[in-house]
Enzyme design. Structure first.
Site, PDB file in Angstrom:
ATOM      1  N   HIS A   1      -9.666   1.980   0.639  1.00  0.00           N
ATOM      2  CA  HIS A   1      -9.547   0.765   1.450  1.00  0.00           C
ATOM      3  C   HIS A   1     -10.579   0.727   2.579  1.00  0.00           C
ATOM      4  O   HIS A   1     -10.282   0.330   3.697  1.00  0.00           O
ATOM      5  CB  HIS A   1      -8.132   0.690   2.035  1.00  0.00           C
ATOM      6  CG  HIS A   1      -7.676  -0.699   2.365  1.00  0.00           C
ATOM      7  ND1 HIS A   1      -8.076  -1.364   3.502  1.00  0.00           N
ATOM      8  CD2 HIS A   1      -6.849  -1.548   1.718  1.00  0.00           C
ATOM      9  CE1 HIS A   1      -7.497  -2.553   3.549  1.00  0.00           C
ATOM     10  NE2 HIS A   1      -6.754  -2.682   2.461  1.00  0.00           N
TER      11      HIS A   1
ATOM     12  N   HIS B   1       0.804  -1.226   0.000  1.00  0.00           N
ATOM     13  CA  HIS B   1       0.000   0.000   0.000  1.00  0.00           C
ATOM     14  C   HIS B   1       0.837   1.276   0.000  1.00  0.00           C
ATOM     15  O   HIS B   1       0.519   2.253   0.676  1.00  0.00           O
ATOM     16  CB  HIS B   1      -0.945   0.001   1.191  1.00  0.00           C
ATOM     17  CG  HIS B   1      -2.001  -1.058   1.145  1.00  0.00           C
ATOM     18  ND1 HIS B   1      -2.535  -1.537  -0.036  1.00  0.00           N
ATOM     19  CD2 HIS B   1      -2.621  -1.750   2.150  1.00  0.00           C
ATOM     20  CE1 HIS B   1      -3.445  -2.460   0.233  1.00  0.00           C
ATOM     21  NE2 HIS B   1      -3.508  -2.611   1.544  1.00  0.00           N
TER      22      HIS B   1
ATOM     23  N   GLU C   1     -13.391  -0.961 -11.576  1.00  0.00           N
ATOM     24  CA  GLU C   1     -11.952  -1.145 -11.788  1.00  0.00           C
ATOM     25  C   GLU C   1     -11.262  -0.563 -10.577  1.00  0.00           C
ATOM     26  O   GLU C   1     -10.624   0.479 -10.632  1.00  0.00           O
ATOM     27  CB  GLU C   1     -11.505  -0.442 -13.072  1.00  0.00           C
ATOM     28  CG  GLU C   1     -10.044  -0.653 -13.425  1.00  0.00           C
ATOM     29  CD  GLU C   1      -9.755  -2.033 -13.965  1.00  0.00           C
ATOM     30  OE1 GLU C   1      -8.601  -2.490 -13.870  1.00  0.00           O
ATOM     31  OE2 GLU C   1     -10.695  -2.656 -14.501  1.00  0.00           O
TER      32      GLU C   1
END
Length: 331
Positions: A218, A144, A296
């Site tokens: 997230h 990340h 996406e």
């Protein structure tokens, strides 16, 4: 922490949960949404980052009462209050009530992760014949964006006009070499809350040197507003997934979901096949290969080191663009 759950889903899975299915159970809450409201944006101070930079909290509210709160630290969604079938509002995302709790550490609740979402194996990749070494923050791997990714910086923010809703655009320029990534990367994320109860996330990025980019949000979801999520029904329009090794790095295989616990092509409770994941670590923490055009949310993990995966390379003159839409409804 406002809500708790025993099952942690990857960002991709969490995003698909809301984008591809309607809310299967009422969202518990005490407030009642009204149809007479006007869409609005409120800005309020929310504390200071470790370097002293002020952090603001933006509250977006649409004409139907759905409310989204986003702070400039990490471009992070702290709360989403959605109405159930009776119009009662309940917070359906995991997070904390104050900035200090986020600064103590958390599993990337609600934030934008980058420059590269998910993992890059052994914290390195080769681009145009040059090898770049990244910050390793997940064992030997980069996760990340590294030790100080986009989730740990303060973004600039400004409201932007949109028809039938409200929007805030967040901007951050990542300097050349930050966490080992090449190029000065200008990133923008626009959160739009429409009067159709949609939360739209538009990502854009440009660079002055060849680099790799993979941005996503997230957020962890609990559509019941509390308790475990094993009974949440999930549909994923994904016929394939990428199996992972013991450290959650994709093996390079793109495997069919048919006949496996990874098959969510028809609605099923998340917890139904969980015990069958004997050869996959940590439950559902995988990249699903979605068919269709509607979602996406992230590229495949470790794409820079897997030439058979879709490319994540961004070059000068190109614009990185992705969009995720969460649509909320109750039955």
């Amino acid at each position: 922490m406002k809500t708790q759950t025993r099952l942690l889903l990857a960002a991709l899975l969490a995003a698909a949960l809301t984008a591809c299915s309607t809310c299967p159970c009422p969202c518990v809450g005490k407030k009642t949404a009204t149809s007479a409201m006007k869409a609005s944006i409120e800005k309020a101070p929310f504390g200071r980052a470790p370097d002293g930079t002020p952090v603001d909290l933006y509250t977006l509210r649409n004409a139907r009462g759905l409310t989204v709160k986003v702070m400039t630290y990490g471009c992070l969604i702290t709360e989403i209050h959605a109405p159930d079938r009776h119009g009662r509002l309940g917070d359906i995302v995991l997070g904390f009530d104050n900035l200090d709790s986020y600064l103590k550490g958390h599993p990337y609740f609600g934030c934008v992760v980058g420059r590269y979402a998910n993992r890059i194996a052994n914290a390195r990749f080769t681009l145009d014949g040059r090898t770049y070494t990244l910050a390793a923050n997940d064992g030997p791997h980069a996760l990340h964006g590294g030790r100080k990714g986009f989730d740990k910086v303060v973004w600039a923010a400004e409201p932007v006009p949109v028809p039938r809703g409200v929007a805030v655009r967040f901007s951050y320029t990542s300097p050349d070499g930050e966490e080992g990534y090449p190029g000065n990367l200008k990133a923008r994320v626009t959160y739009t809350l429409t009067d159709d109860n949609e939360l739209r996330m538009d990502y854009e990025a440009t660079t002055d040197q060849p680099t790799v980019v993979n941005l996503t949000n997230h957020t962890y979801w609990n559509l019941a507003g509390g308790g475990a999520i094993y009974d949440h029904e999930l549909t994923l329009h994904a016929d394939h997934f990428t199996p992972v090794d013991a450290t959650l790095i994709p093996t390079g295989e793109i495997a069919p979901v048919a006949g496996t616990p990874m098959d969510f092509t028809r609605p099923k409770p998340i917890g139904r096949d969980l015990k069958q994941l004997t050869n996959q670590p940590q439950g559902y923490d995988h990249n699903f290969v979605l068919r269709g055009f509607c979602l996406e949310t992230q590229h495949f993990p470790n794409s820079p080191n897997q030439p058979q995966f879709p490319s994540t390379v961004l070059r000068p003159g190109q614009v990185y663009r992705t969009t995720t839409v969460h649509k909320f409804s109750a039955r």
